[in-house]
Design a protein around this motif. Structure first.
Motif, PDB file in Angstrom:
ATOM      1  N   TRP A   1      56.822  63.467  52.974  1.00 46.77           N
ATOM      2  CA  TRP A   1      56.333  63.428  54.355  1.00 46.77           C
ATOM      3  C   TRP A   1      55.554  62.154  54.623  1.00 46.77           C
ATOM      4  O   TRP A   1      55.708  61.529  55.658  1.00 46.77           O
ATOM      5  CB  TRP A   1      55.431  64.615  54.637  1.00 46.77           C
ATOM      6  N   THR A   2      54.676  61.795  53.695  1.00 44.24           N
ATOM      7  CA  THR A   2      53.868  60.583  53.873  1.00 44.24           C
ATOM      8  C   THR A   2      53.708  59.873  52.540  1.00 44.24           C
ATOM      9  O   THR A   2      53.809  60.482  51.476  1.00 44.24           O
ATOM     10  CB  THR A   2      52.454  60.889  54.419  1.00 44.24           C
ATOM     11  N   ILE A   3      53.441  58.600  52.633  1.00 44.08           N
ATOM     12  CA  ILE A   3      53.138  57.777  51.461  1.00 44.08           C
ATOM     13  C   ILE A   3      51.886  56.989  51.810  1.00 44.08           C
ATOM     14  O   ILE A   3      51.849  56.311  52.836  1.00 44.08           O
ATOM     15  CB  ILE A   3      54.292  56.821  51.103  1.00 44.08           C
ATOM     16  N   GLU A   4      50.871  57.095  50.964  1.00 50.90           N
ATOM     17  CA  GLU A   4      49.611  56.398  51.211  1.00 50.90           C
ATOM     18  C   GLU A   4      49.210  55.616  49.974  1.00 50.90           C
ATOM     19  O   GLU A   4      49.382  56.083  48.857  1.00 50.90           O
ATOM     20  CB  GLU A   4      48.501  57.403  51.546  1.00 50.90           C
ATOM     21  N   SER A   5      48.659  54.442  50.200  1.00 51.91           N
ATOM     22  CA  SER A   5      48.151  53.660  49.076  1.00 51.91           C
ATOM     23  C   SER A   5      46.633  53.597  49.160  1.00 51.91           C
ATOM     24  O   SER A   5      46.058  53.688  50.246  1.00 51.91           O
ATOM     25  CB  SER A   5      48.750  52.250  49.082  1.00 51.91           C
ATOM     26  N   TYR A   6      46.006  53.481  48.004  1.00 52.63           N
ATOM     27  CA  TYR A   6      44.548  53.402  47.951  1.00 52.63           C
ATOM     28  C   TYR A   6      44.137  52.719  46.651  1.00 52.63           C
ATOM     29  O   TYR A   6      44.927  52.596  45.719  1.00 52.63           O
ATOM     30  CB  TYR A   6      43.910  54.796  48.052  1.00 52.63           C
ATOM     31  N   LYS A   7      42.912  52.280  46.610  1.00 55.76           N
ATOM     32  CA  LYS A   7      42.352  51.671  45.406  1.00 55.76           C
ATOM     33  C   LYS A   7      41.718  52.793  44.588  1.00 55.76           C
ATOM     34  O   LYS A   7      40.838  53.503  45.064  1.00 55.76           O
ATOM     35  CB  LYS A   7      41.312  50.621  45.784  1.00 55.76           C
ATOM     36  N   ASN A   8      42.179  52.965  43.342  1.00 59.66           N
ATOM     37  CA  ASN A   8      41.658  54.056  42.518  1.00 59.66           C
ATOM     38  C   ASN A   8      40.345  53.658  41.835  1.00 59.66           C
ATOM     39  O   ASN A   8      39.854  52.543  42.028  1.00 59.66           O
ATOM     40  CB  ASN A   8      42.708  54.531  41.504  1.00 59.66           C
ATOM     41  N   VAL A   9      39.782  54.572  41.038  1.00 55.13           N
ATOM     42  CA  VAL A   9      38.479  54.326  40.408  1.00 55.13           C
ATOM     43  C   VAL A   9      38.512  53.160  39.428  1.00 55.13           C
ATOM     44  O   VAL A   9      37.486  52.550  39.145  1.00 55.13           O
ATOM     45  CB  VAL A   9      37.942  55.594  39.690  1.00 55.13           C
ATOM     46  N   ARG A  10      39.689  52.834  38.920  1.00 50.75           N
ATOM     47  CA  ARG A  10      39.828  51.687  38.013  1.00 50.75           C
ATOM     48  C   ARG A  10      39.939  50.374  38.775  1.00 50.75           C
ATOM     49  O   ARG A  10      40.013  49.307  38.194  1.00 50.75           O
ATOM     50  CB  ARG A  10      41.050  51.879  37.114  1.00 50.75           C
ATOM     51  N   GLY A  11      40.016  50.485  40.111  1.00 51.97           N
ATOM     52  CA  GLY A  11      40.095  49.284  40.939  1.00 51.97           C
ATOM     53  C   GLY A  11      41.505  48.786  41.161  1.00 51.97           C
ATOM     54  O   GLY A  11      41.705  47.737  41.762  1.00 51.97           O
ATOM     55  N   SER A  12      42.492  49.529  40.680  1.00 56.99           N
ATOM     56  CA  SER A  12      43.872  49.103  40.887  1.00 56.99           C
ATOM     57  C   SER A  12      44.528  49.955  41.970  1.00 56.99           C
ATOM     58  O   SER A  12      44.030  51.015  42.341  1.00 56.99           O
ATOM     59  CB  SER A  12      44.667  49.181  39.582  1.00 56.99           C
ATOM     60  N   LEU A  13      45.644  49.483  42.463  1.00 56.65           N
ATOM     61  CA  LEU A  13      46.348  50.153  43.541  1.00 56.65           C
ATOM     62  C   LEU A  13      47.051  51.398  43.021  1.00 56.65           C
ATOM     63  O   LEU A  13      47.687  51.372  41.973  1.00 56.65           O
ATOM     64  CB  LEU A  13      47.371  49.198  44.165  1.00 56.65           C
ATOM     65  N   ASP A  14      46.943  52.492  43.746  1.00 52.33           N
ATOM     66  CA  ASP A  14      47.685  53.703  43.425  1.00 52.33           C
ATOM     67  C   ASP A  14      48.328  54.195  44.711  1.00 52.33           C
ATOM     68  O   ASP A  14      47.956  53.790  45.804  1.00 52.33           O
ATOM     69  CB  ASP A  14      46.772  54.778  42.834  1.00 52.33           C
ATOM     70  N   VAL A  15      49.301  55.070  44.551  1.00 55.87           N
ATOM     71  CA  VAL A  15      50.056  55.563  45.691  1.00 55.87           C
ATOM     72  C   VAL A  15      50.131  57.083  45.611  1.00 55.87           C
ATOM     73  O   VAL A  15      50.349  57.637  44.536  1.00 55.87           O
ATOM     74  CB  VAL A  15      51.487  54.963  45.702  1.00 55.87           C
ATOM     75  N   LEU A  16      49.928  57.753  46.737  1.00 58.73           N
ATOM     76  CA  LEU A  16      50.083  59.198  46.832  1.00 58.73           C
ATOM     77  C   LEU A  16      51.285  59.515  47.710  1.00 58.73           C
ATOM     78  O   LEU A  16      51.476  58.911  48.762  1.00 58.73           O
ATOM     79  CB  LEU A  16      48.845  59.852  47.461  1.00 58.73           C
ATOM     80  N   PHE A  17      52.088  60.463  47.249  1.00 57.09           N
ATOM     81  CA  PHE A  17      53.253  60.931  47.990  1.00 57.09           C
ATOM     82  C   PHE A  17      52.968  62.367  48.407  1.00 57.09           C
ATOM     83  O   PHE A  17      52.710  63.212  47.555  1.00 57.09           O
ATOM     84  CB  PHE A  17      54.497  60.884  47.103  1.00 57.09           C
ATOM     85  N   ALA A  18      52.988  62.650  49.699  1.00 60.56           N
ATOM     86  CA  ALA A  18      52.716  63.996  50.180  1.00 60.56           C
ATOM     87  C   ALA A  18      54.017  64.694  50.552  1.00 60.56           C
ATOM     88  O   ALA A  18      54.888  64.105  51.187  1.00 60.56           O
ATOM     89  CB  ALA A  18      51.780  63.949  51.380  1.00 60.56           C
ATOM     90  N   CYS A  19      54.101  65.975  50.140  1.00 61.54           N
ATOM     91  CA  CYS A  19      55.315  66.757  50.371  1.00 61.54           C
ATOM     92  C   CYS A  19      55.000  68.085  51.041  1.00 61.54           C
ATOM     93  O   CYS A  19      55.501  69.134  50.644  1.00 61.54           O
ATOM     94  CB  CYS A  19      56.026  67.016  49.054  1.00 61.54           C
TER      95      CYS A  19
END
Length: 166
Positions: free
Chosen positions: A108-126
Motif C-alpha cells: 500500500w505504501t513505501i516510506e523511507s526513514y533514517k534508522n537508529v544507526r543513522g542509515s536509510l531504511d525502508v518500510l513497506f505497509a500492507c
C-alpha cells in the motif's frame, strides 16, 4: 564539450579539412590538431578501444532505454547514498511467510526513514498484514510465491530436524 573534426578521409588517404575559408591559419590548425591528439592520447584508449566504448554505450542506451550519461548519473547517486533499488513498488503483490503459512498481500505504501544507526531504511505497509522492513526481504517477505514457499519448506524441514534430533 564539442568535437570538431579537422581531417577527412578519402579512401585510405587522410586529408586536412578545408581551411580555404580562412577559418584557421596553418599554424592554428597544427596547434588544434596537436591539442586534439593530446586529448585523445590522454584517454589511454586505442582506436579499437574507442570503438568498443562507443559500441558499449550505444548498446547500453538501446537495452536500458537510457543514455550513458543518465546511467552514470544513477551510479553517482547510488554511491552518494541518494538512490536505492527497491524490491517492489506500490501495488505489487508480495508473499509473507508467517509461522507455517504463506500469505499474499499488496504493498500500500513505501516510506523511507533514517534508522537508529543513522542509515536509510525502508518500510513497506500492507494494510492488515502489517509493515515490513527492507531487512525482511528474502527472509519472511518475498516478491515471488515460489521463493516464499521454498523458504517455508526449508523452515518446516529445520523444525522437523530439530524435533527428531532434539
Amino acid at each position: 564539450m564539442s568535437f570538431e573534426r579537422y581531417t577527412k578521409r578519402s579512401g585510405d588517404i587522410v586529408l586536412l579539412a578545408d581551411i580555404a575559408d580562412g577559418k584557421y591559419t596553418a599554424g592554428e590548425l597544427i596547434d588544434l590538431l596537436l591539442r586534439q591528439l593530446a586529448d585523445y592520447e590522454d584517454t589511454g584508449l586505442t582506436p579499437e578501444g574507442v570503438k568498443d566504448l562507443q559500441f558499449r554505450a550505444r548498446a547500453a542506451e538501446l537495452s536500458a532505454g537510457a543514455s550513458l550519461h543518465h546511467i552514470i548519473d544513477l551510479v553517482r547517486a547510488e554511491r552518494a547514498g541518494r538512490l536505492m533499488m527497491l524490491p517492489c513498488k506500490i501495488g505489487d503483490t508480495i508473499y509473507i511467510m508467517d509461522g507455517n503459512e504463506v500469505y499474499e498481500a499488496t504493498i500500500w505504501t513505501i516510506e523511507s526513514y533514517k534508522n537508529v544507526r543513522g542509515s536509510l531504511d525502508v518500510l513497506f505497509a500492507c494494510g492488515t498484514m502489517g509493515t515490513f522492513s527492507l531487512d525482511d526481504w528474502g527472509k519472511t517477505v518475498f516478491a515471488d510465491e515460489k521463493q516464499a514457499l521454498h523458504a517455508l519448506a526449508v523452515n518446516v524441514h529445520r523444525k522437523i530436524e530439530g524435533i527428531v534430533n532434539g
